[in-house]
Design a protein around this motif. Structure first.
Motif, mmCIF file in Angstrom:
data_model
loop_
_atom_site.group_PDB
_atom_site.id
_atom_site.type_symbol
_atom_site.label_atom_id
_atom_site.label_comp_id
_atom_site.label_asym_id
_atom_site.label_seq_id
_atom_site.Cartn_x
_atom_site.Cartn_y
_atom_site.Cartn_z
ATOM 1 N N ASP A 1 0.803 -1.228 0.000
ATOM 2 C CA ASP A 1 0.000 0.000 0.000
ATOM 3 C C ASP A 1 0.832 1.272 0.000
ATOM 4 N N LYS A 2 2.058 1.210 0.535
ATOM 5 C CA LYS A 2 2.862 2.424 0.675
ATOM 6 C C LYS A 2 4.113 2.402 -0.196
ATOM 7 N N VAL A 3 4.994 1.450 0.057
ATOM 8 C CA VAL A 3 6.286 1.444 -0.647
ATOM 9 C C VAL A 3 6.107 1.282 -2.147
ATOM 10 N N ALA A 4 5.203 0.426 -2.569
ATOM 11 C CA ALA A 4 5.016 0.181 -3.999
ATOM 12 C C ALA A 4 4.630 1.444 -4.755
ATOM 13 N N HIS A 5 3.977 2.385 -4.068
ATOM 14 C CA HIS A 5 3.502 3.597 -4.726
ATOM 15 C C HIS A 5 4.483 4.767 -4.599
#
Length: 236
Positions: free
Chosen positions: A77-81
């Motif tokens: 949810d966070k790092v990938a974006h």
């Protein structure tokens, strides 16, 4: 299923491979992250760890007892974006690495820091091709740009799941070098954590231990150990 269920409603949790990922399912229903993305994991070992956390839940769901699931959610949810931004934030630790900032007194502490930390800087120079130099005092001193560039690229090369774990390894220790030493298996993770606490341990020896500080240190240690395990489970 998205977000966190308040109570256990499923009988069995398991993982199924779909393409290059493993999806966690509860009675056949795919688990989703809080942002409603599929909880798709990169390795079977990581999937098994997440499944074990869900299978262990009884009655009310306790997110605090599910650290692997929470780290996986963060990676998706966070790092990938914002992979680039997270990588840059972590790489910046190289310019002010804990291992480089040395005491100016007393002599015993100066000697202890040198004995404990110099070998790690030597290891980074040899293995990571990045020579960082120790400085005395707390004033900022720039490091070699070529060394920092090398370290920065290594951080950017990490996968989303690896970077989620590496973020905690570096942030909790205050050292990019210690983070890399952990993921390279250079020293046991417990030894690396003790090296990151050298200054705090010295202060405790001089003035006595503080109960609240010890409790905070214990929580950080557990998070550091978890990040190390999560990184290893994430590696293909």
């Amino acid at each position: 299923m998205s977000g966190w269920a308040r109570k256990r409603f499923w009988k069995e949790a398991w993982a199924e491979q779909e393409g290059d990922s493993w999806l966690v399912k509860l009675d056949g229903r795919a688990v989703k992250t809080p942002a409603k993305a599929p909880l798709a994991l990169p390795t079977p070992g990581l999937a098994e760890a997440v499944v074990a956390e869900w299978q262990a839940q009884e009655g009310e769901l306790d997110p605090l007892s599910m650290p692997v699931t929470r780290s996986a959610n963060a990676a998706i949810d966070k790092v990938a974006h914002q992979h680039g931004e997270v990588a840059e934030m972590i790489a910046d630790y190289g310019g002010s690495d804990l291992l480089c900032y040395r005491a100016t007194q007393p002599e015993a502490l100066i000697a202890r820091q040198a004995e404990a930390w110099d070998p790690l800087l030597d290891w980074a120079a040899e293995t990571l091709k990045a020579r960082l130099h120790p400085v005395s005092g707390v004033m900022f001193a720039p490091q070699d740009e070529a060394a920092l560039k090398n370290l920065r690229q290594r951080v950017h090369d990490l996968t989303n799941f690896e970077l989620a774990a590496f973020h905690d390894l570096v942030g909790l220790s205050g050292s990019l070098v210690l983070g890399f030493a952990a993921v390279h298996g250079h020293l046991p993770v417990a030894d690396l954590w003790r090296l990151s606490r050298l200054d705090e341990d010295w202060q405790a020896e001089q003035w006595g231990a503080d109960e609240e500080a010890e409790a905070q240190a214990k929580a950080k240690q557990e998070a550091f150990f978890h990040a190390d395990r999560f990184f290893r489970m994430s590696r293909k």
